[in-house]
Design a protein around this motif. Structure first.
Motif, PDB file in Angstrom:
ATOM      1  N   ARG A 185      10.321  -4.055  -0.754  1.00  0.00           N
ATOM      2  CA  ARG A 185      11.309  -4.357  -1.807  1.00  0.00           C
ATOM      3  C   ARG A 185      12.723  -4.243  -1.254  1.00  0.00           C
ATOM      4  NH1 ARG A 185       8.081  -1.548  -6.426  1.00  0.00           N
ATOM      5  NH2 ARG A 185       7.389  -3.380  -7.578  1.00  0.00           N
ATOM      6  N   LEU A 186      12.985  -3.164  -0.500  1.00  0.00           N
ATOM      7  CA  LEU A 186      14.313  -2.962   0.073  1.00  0.00           C
ATOM      8  C   LEU A 186      14.686  -4.113   1.011  1.00  0.00           C
ATOM      9  CD1 LEU A 186      16.778  -1.044   0.356  1.00  0.00           C
ATOM     10  CD2 LEU A 186      15.613  -0.074   2.341  1.00  0.00           C
ATOM     11  N   ALA A 187      13.703  -4.627   1.735  1.00  0.00           N
ATOM     12  CA  ALA A 187      13.953  -5.730   2.669  1.00  0.00           C
ATOM     13  C   ALA A 187      14.183  -7.056   1.953  1.00  0.00           C
ATOM     14  CB  ALA A 187      12.786  -5.862   3.641  1.00  0.00           C
ATOM     15  N   GLY A 188      13.814  -7.129   0.670  1.00  0.00           N
ATOM     16  CA  GLY A 188      14.047  -8.354  -0.093  1.00  0.00           C
ATOM     17  C   GLY A 188      12.795  -9.057  -0.580  1.00  0.00           C
ATOM     18  N   GLU A 189      11.629  -8.442  -0.374  1.00  0.00           N
ATOM     19  CA  GLU A 189      10.387  -9.071  -0.851  1.00  0.00           C
ATOM     20  C   GLU A 189      10.387  -9.094  -2.373  1.00  0.00           C
ATOM     21  OE1 GLU A 189       7.690 -11.256  -1.145  1.00  0.00           O
ATOM     22  OE2 GLU A 189       7.495 -10.540   0.928  1.00  0.00           O
ATOM     23  N   SER A 190      10.183 -10.277  -2.931  1.00  0.00           N
ATOM     24  CA  SER A 190      10.176 -10.420  -4.384  1.00  0.00           C
ATOM     25  C   SER A 190       8.864 -11.005  -4.897  1.00  0.00           C
ATOM     26  CB  SER A 190      11.348 -11.290  -4.833  1.00  0.00           C
ATOM     27  OG  SER A 190      11.247 -12.579  -4.254  1.00  0.00           O
ATOM     28  N   GLU A 191       7.905 -11.244  -4.023  1.00  0.00           N
ATOM     29  CA  GLU A 191       6.598 -11.786  -4.409  1.00  0.00           C
ATOM     30  C   GLU A 191       5.747 -10.645  -4.970  1.00  0.00           C
ATOM     31  OE1 GLU A 191       5.546 -15.046  -4.268  1.00  0.00           O
ATOM     32  OE2 GLU A 191       7.565 -15.578  -3.646  1.00  0.00           O
ATOM     33  N   GLU A 192       5.929 -10.353  -6.243  1.00  0.00           N
ATOM     34  CA  GLU A 192       5.245  -9.223  -6.884  1.00  0.00           C
ATOM     35  C   GLU A 192       3.722  -9.303  -6.754  1.00  0.00           C
ATOM     36  OE1 GLU A 192       6.500  -6.462  -8.670  1.00  0.00           O
ATOM     37  OE2 GLU A 192       8.539  -7.002  -8.065  1.00  0.00           O
TER      38      GLU A 192
ATOM     39  N   TYR B  19       2.064  -9.940  -4.251  1.00  0.00           N
ATOM     40  CA  TYR B  19       1.677  -9.408  -2.946  1.00  0.00           C
ATOM     41  C   TYR B  19       1.586  -7.881  -2.966  1.00  0.00           C
ATOM     42  CZ  TYR B  19       1.807  -8.906   2.200  1.00  0.00           C
ATOM     43  OH  TYR B  19       1.531  -8.595   3.506  1.00  0.00           O
ATOM     44  N   PHE B  20       2.264  -7.243  -3.890  1.00  0.00           N
ATOM     45  CA  PHE B  20       2.334  -5.780  -3.904  1.00  0.00           C
ATOM     46  C   PHE B  20       0.975  -5.097  -4.044  1.00  0.00           C
ATOM     47  CE2 PHE B  20       7.057  -5.912  -5.323  1.00  0.00           C
ATOM     48  CZ  PHE B  20       7.427  -6.294  -4.038  1.00  0.00           C
TER      49      PHE B  20
ATOM     50  N   ARG C  72       0.215  -6.238  11.074  1.00  0.00           N
ATOM     51  CA  ARG C  72       0.651  -6.609   9.729  1.00  0.00           C
ATOM     52  C   ARG C  72       1.294  -5.409   9.040  1.00  0.00           C
ATOM     53  NH1 ARG C  72      -3.547  -9.456   6.080  1.00  0.00           N
ATOM     54  NH2 ARG C  72      -1.597  -9.797   5.000  1.00  0.00           N
ATOM     55  N   MET C  73       2.062  -5.728   8.031  1.00  0.00           N
ATOM     56  CA  MET C  73       2.554  -4.748   7.069  1.00  0.00           C
ATOM     57  C   MET C  73       3.284  -3.570   7.714  1.00  0.00           C
ATOM     58  SD  MET C  73      -0.704  -4.890   4.534  1.00  0.00           S
ATOM     59  CE  MET C  73      -1.381  -6.462   4.063  1.00  0.00           C
TER      60      MET C  73
ATOM     61  N   LEU D 192       4.959   3.638   0.056  1.00  0.00           N
ATOM     62  CA  LEU D 192       5.996   3.532   1.074  1.00  0.00           C
ATOM     63  C   LEU D 192       6.158   2.067   1.497  1.00  0.00           C
ATOM     64  CD1 LEU D 192       6.300   5.794   4.209  1.00  0.00           C
ATOM     65  CD2 LEU D 192       6.369   3.323   4.413  1.00  0.00           C
ATOM     66  N   THR D 193       5.038   1.373   1.682  1.00  0.00           N
ATOM     67  CA  THR D 193       5.074  -0.022   2.115  1.00  0.00           C
ATOM     68  C   THR D 193       5.748  -0.904   1.071  1.00  0.00           C
ATOM     69  OG1 THR D 193       3.070   0.331   3.424  1.00  0.00           O
ATOM     70  CG2 THR D 193       3.669  -1.953   2.939  1.00  0.00           C
ATOM     71  N   VAL D 194       5.379  -0.748  -0.175  1.00  0.00           N
ATOM     72  CA  VAL D 194       6.006  -1.539  -1.240  1.00  0.00           C
ATOM     73  C   VAL D 194       7.500  -1.230  -1.323  1.00  0.00           C
ATOM     74  CG1 VAL D 194       6.114  -1.890  -3.746  1.00  0.00           C
ATOM     75  CG2 VAL D 194       3.906  -1.921  -2.574  1.00  0.00           C
ATOM     76  N   ASP D 195       7.875   0.043  -1.247  1.00  0.00           N
ATOM     77  CA  ASP D 195       9.297   0.406  -1.298  1.00  0.00           C
ATOM     78  C   ASP D 195      10.075  -0.247  -0.165  1.00  0.00           C
ATOM     79  OD1 ASP D 195       8.777   1.981  -3.528  1.00  0.00           O
ATOM     80  OD2 ASP D 195       8.866   3.889  -2.424  1.00  0.00           O
ATOM     81  N   ALA D 196       9.513  -0.212   1.052  1.00  0.00           N
ATOM     82  CA  ALA D 196      10.199  -0.799   2.205  1.00  0.00           C
ATOM     83  C   ALA D 196      10.310  -2.313   2.060  1.00  0.00           C
ATOM     84  CB  ALA D 196       9.462  -0.433   3.486  1.00  0.00           C
TER      85      ALA D 196
END
Length: 175
Positions: free
Chosen positions: A38-45, A47-48, A99-100, A32-36
């Motif tokens: 990504r949707l917000a624009g996080e592209s630092e793979e 960090y996933f 965080r997160m 869920l955290t990774v999906d959210a």
């Protein structure tokens, strides 16, 4: 923000509850955290994997979850860091941090993020912390609006450039 203002700004309590996450929920909360993010624009793979590893975070600090009443669906999560130690980022000193924060993409706009932040504020107050701080990415505009609506202020002198041109913006709420 006063407790009365927090109460008035809280989402409807009938739809979901916020509590500490259970071990059997960690994997889903990581996804869920990774999906959210990504949707917000996080592209630092890179960090996933850290976002996915809820179990490791939970060994050290509380992981909060918003759970839909009636269905048990996981709607969102936040990591509460009670003070210096594991998962305490930056130069916030002897205060609590968060965080997160993540809300499932299909649930955004229902007050889940607000409820999770308010739960972190309540934990910080209950433990006698003077403030609650956090970092957010510049592109997380909806999160900025949420934090500011709850009384958090930007602390530009605490912003972090973790890679050239990649920033974390600092926010703080004095309690």
């Amino acid at each position: 923000m006063t407790r009365e203002a927090e109460r008035r700004s809280s989402p409807s309590a009938a739809a979901f509850e916020v509590r500490e996450a259970r071990r059997d929920e960690y994997e889903e909360l990581g996804r869920l955290t990774v999906d959210a993010y990504r949707l917000a624009g996080e592209s630092e793979e890179e960090y996933f994997p850290e976002l996915l590893d809820v179990e490791e975070r939970a060994r050290h600090v509380p992981i909060l979850v918003a759970v839909e009443q009636g269905t048990g669906h996981l709607l969102g999560t936040a990591t509460y860091v009670p003070g210096p130690g594991p998962f305490h980022e930056g130069d916030f000193g002897d205060i609590a941090s968060m965080r997160m924060l993540a809300v499932a993409p299909t649930t955004q706009g229902r007050g889940v993020g607000r409820a999770l932040v308010l739960a972190c504020i309540a934990l910080a107050r209950a433990s006698g912390r003077a403030a609650l701080a956090l970092y957010t990415r510049p592109f997380m505009v909806a999160a900025h609006r949420l934090y500011e609506s709850l009384g958090f202020a930007r602390i530009r002198e605490s912003d972090l450039e973790f890679e050239p041109g990649e920033w974390l913006w600092a926010y703080r709420l004095d309690l």
